[in-house]
Design a protein around this motif. Sequence first.
Motif, mmCIF file in Angstrom:
data_model
loop_
_atom_site.group_PDB
_atom_site.id
_atom_site.type_symbol
_atom_site.label_atom_id
_atom_site.label_comp_id
_atom_site.label_asym_id
_atom_site.label_seq_id
_atom_site.Cartn_x
_atom_site.Cartn_y
_atom_site.Cartn_z
ATOM 1 N N ALA A 24 1.160 -1.145 0.025
ATOM 2 C CA ALA A 24 0.140 -0.261 0.193
ATOM 3 C C ALA A 24 0.703 1.251 -0.054
ATOM 4 O O ALA A 24 2.352 1.589 0.821
ATOM 5 C CB ALA A 24 -0.782 0.099 1.404
ATOM 6 N N PRO A 25 0.492 2.054 -0.644
ATOM 7 C CA PRO A 25 1.019 3.970 -0.779
ATOM 8 C C PRO A 25 1.433 4.224 0.960
ATOM 9 O O PRO A 25 0.535 3.871 1.623
ATOM 10 C CB PRO A 25 -0.030 4.234 -1.344
ATOM 11 C CG PRO A 25 -0.599 3.639 -2.207
ATOM 12 C CD PRO A 25 -0.398 2.865 -1.821
ATOM 13 N N THR A 26 2.299 4.841 1.027
ATOM 14 C CA THR A 26 3.139 5.227 1.916
ATOM 15 C C THR A 26 4.378 5.883 1.868
ATOM 16 O O THR A 26 4.246 6.357 1.170
ATOM 17 C CB THR A 26 3.944 4.326 3.415
ATOM 18 O OG1 THR A 26 4.149 4.763 4.440
ATOM 19 C CG2 THR A 26 5.078 3.537 2.689
ATOM 20 N N LEU A 102 -2.625 14.976 -6.425
ATOM 21 C CA LEU A 102 -2.762 13.300 -7.182
ATOM 22 C C LEU A 102 -2.445 12.118 -7.808
ATOM 23 O O LEU A 102 -2.880 11.084 -8.301
ATOM 24 C CB LEU A 102 -4.725 13.931 -8.825
ATOM 25 C CG LEU A 102 -5.424 13.921 -8.304
ATOM 26 C CD1 LEU A 102 -6.348 14.357 -9.660
ATOM 27 C CD2 LEU A 102 -5.740 13.239 -6.912
ATOM 28 N N CYS A 103 -1.294 13.215 -8.812
ATOM 29 C CA CYS A 103 -0.023 12.195 -9.256
ATOM 30 C C CYS A 103 0.454 10.980 -8.354
ATOM 31 O O CYS A 103 0.832 10.208 -8.484
ATOM 32 C CB CYS A 103 0.947 12.902 -9.629
ATOM 33 S SG CYS A 103 2.251 14.145 -8.396
ATOM 34 N N TYR A 104 -0.048 11.460 -7.128
ATOM 35 C CA TYR A 104 0.823 10.462 -5.536
ATOM 36 C C TYR A 104 -0.154 9.387 -5.876
ATOM 37 O O TYR A 104 0.223 7.809 -5.470
ATOM 38 C CB TYR A 104 1.153 11.002 -4.473
ATOM 39 C CG TYR A 104 1.728 9.809 -3.451
ATOM 40 C CD1 TYR A 104 3.150 9.821 -3.312
ATOM 41 C CD2 TYR A 104 0.787 9.660 -2.670
ATOM 42 C CE1 TYR A 104 3.702 9.080 -2.464
ATOM 43 C CE2 TYR A 104 1.482 8.292 -1.896
ATOM 44 C CZ TYR A 104 2.604 7.964 -1.806
ATOM 45 O OH TYR A 104 3.388 7.627 -0.724
ATOM 46 N N PRO A 109 3.238 4.700 -10.060
ATOM 47 C CA PRO A 109 3.561 3.426 -9.851
ATOM 48 C C PRO A 109 4.779 3.302 -9.156
ATOM 49 O O PRO A 109 5.164 1.965 -8.847
ATOM 50 C CB PRO A 109 3.189 2.702 -11.378
ATOM 51 C CG PRO A 109 4.473 4.238 -12.430
ATOM 52 C CD PRO A 109 3.742 4.769 -11.614
ATOM 53 N N TYR A 110 5.194 4.284 -8.717
ATOM 54 C CA TYR A 110 6.875 4.573 -8.594
ATOM 55 C C TYR A 110 6.583 4.943 -6.786
ATOM 56 O O TYR A 110 7.851 5.448 -6.111
ATOM 57 C CB TYR A 110 7.776 5.051 -8.973
ATOM 58 C CG TYR A 110 7.806 4.336 -10.278
ATOM 59 C CD1 TYR A 110 7.961 2.904 -10.654
ATOM 60 C CD2 TYR A 110 7.645 5.071 -11.876
ATOM 61 C CE1 TYR A 110 8.153 2.598 -12.056
ATOM 62 C CE2 TYR A 110 7.743 5.090 -12.867
ATOM 63 C CZ TYR A 110 7.985 3.676 -13.122
ATOM 64 O OH TYR A 110 7.814 2.909 -14.221
ATOM 65 N N VAL A 111 6.004 5.342 -6.565
ATOM 66 C CA VAL A 111 5.463 5.964 -4.514
ATOM 67 C C VAL A 111 6.090 4.733 -4.102
ATOM 68 O O VAL A 111 6.011 3.178 -3.928
ATOM 69 C CB VAL A 111 4.047 6.393 -4.620
ATOM 70 C CG1 VAL A 111 3.140 7.231 -5.488
ATOM 71 C CG2 VAL A 111 3.093 5.239 -4.852
ATOM 72 N N PRO A 112 6.286 5.482 -2.490
ATOM 73 C CA PRO A 112 6.634 4.109 -1.689
ATOM 74 C C PRO A 112 5.358 3.355 -0.823
ATOM 75 O O PRO A 112 4.640 3.564 -1.959
ATOM 76 C CB PRO A 112 7.060 5.555 -0.724
ATOM 77 C CG PRO A 112 7.090 6.816 -1.207
ATOM 78 C CD PRO A 112 6.418 6.354 -2.147
ATOM 79 N N PRO A 113 5.866 1.748 -0.893
ATOM 80 C CA PRO A 113 7.452 1.556 -0.506
ATOM 81 C C PRO A 113 8.589 0.631 -1.927
ATOM 82 O O PRO A 113 9.078 0.219 -1.931
ATOM 83 C CB PRO A 113 6.647 0.532 0.284
ATOM 84 C CG PRO A 113 5.584 0.091 -0.683
ATOM 85 C CD PRO A 113 4.694 0.799 -0.748
#
Length: 457
Positions: A24-26, A102-104, A109-113
Amino acid sequence: METGQVMSEAAPKGGGKREGGLGAPTRHPIDWKSEAFYDEVPLFKELERVYDICHGCRRCVSLCQSFPVLFDLIDESRTMEVDGVDKKDYWKVVDQCYLCDLCYQVKCPYVPPHEWNVDFPHLMLRAKAVQFKNGEVGAARKLLTNTRTIGGLASIPVVTEMVNAANRSPTLRKVVKNLLGVHPDAHVPTYHSRSAHDRVNVVTGALPSGRAAGPTRGKVALFVTCYGEYNMPQVVDDLVRVLRHNAIEVKLIEQEQCCGMPKLELGDLESVARYKQFNLPVLHEAVKDGWDLMAPIPSCVLMFRQEIPLMFPDDAEVLAVKARIFDPFEYLMHRHKAGLLDTGFRKPLGKLAYHAPCHQRVQNIGPKTRDLLSLIPGTQIEFIERCSGHDGTYGLCDETYAYAMKIAKPIVTRVNQADVDHVTSDCPMAADHIAHGMGNTKPASHPISLVRMAYGI
């Protein structure tokens, strides 16, 4: 971890690196108190790294003006790569970001983790903070983001009519442009001499102790917000009436400062911290006394749910407030799930163009406003999930107004084609911006006002 710290030294073109992931994005805490946060050398290194990743992906090109500006800079450079872009032009990308998030949340597709650890909005926030600390933000922008000061002055009865008249006058709007940098054609909100606290205190009164349902306690302390206080006191009144109609006890937070979102978007993190120092003890006291918290503007809820907790990740008061603040329709739909929402709506609303604002979408609560409006018989909803391009000051300022209208154009076209009865958004600035793009041929309303209308109260 420092904002922008790379968890892997792999270059974007390293090959074999997966896109996206199962986690999940963090988000990492914002390391805004460290000296390194404001050091331009590591900042520019991180800007180059992230810009290169964005260049290789480009799926955010339709979201806002930041990405077209970035890609044009790259495509027109001598190498057609990031290394061909003059470093001083990096700021052109930063200046077009208004932290919609919104981009995040919906594209990257490259947000943490993910190992590439891309958080474009918070990298832009860091760059804006450097600009602000270096004295590169003008006095007009600083004044324009002092929303409570401006609202307080504009609500003085003798001043209110003068301000509203000036906003309607093409000649005086040119003066305002010279003073504050506000585009003469931009929609400027109306100010009211009777604030929300003046108006709503007349109608509120004690109800029996609230009944808990799901995560809600049935007692709401309302953070009115600057916009609610001075620009839309009627909407605050409508929200109080709807809550009370559903047997939810309500009180207003009597003393509050700006949530800090306008200053955050400016990069003025010290002002955000000062507002936090004022607001958090008051909000925390309400939580300790058994009240849930609510605000009628999604950006303000987001500040207490996300941005302030990331700036103060170890502050117990901040975390307690984060856990107890709700979006109005999120709250009401929790009550509905427990069978406690009055669904005896008396009046159909016809066809609505409902715009889901960015700062509500990124809270990951789902389309609760649409879901509640769908319960009203005789109501059709044209559901729009696209940024309106307004963002408070971005849609006002002379240098960005045209871009804001460009971003809004697909929504305006869709709403015109849908032939609706109402334009509505939880973000009143977005709704007004869309209606403004339509030539104000359709009324802009807050959805809670439409719910009150449907109840006939």
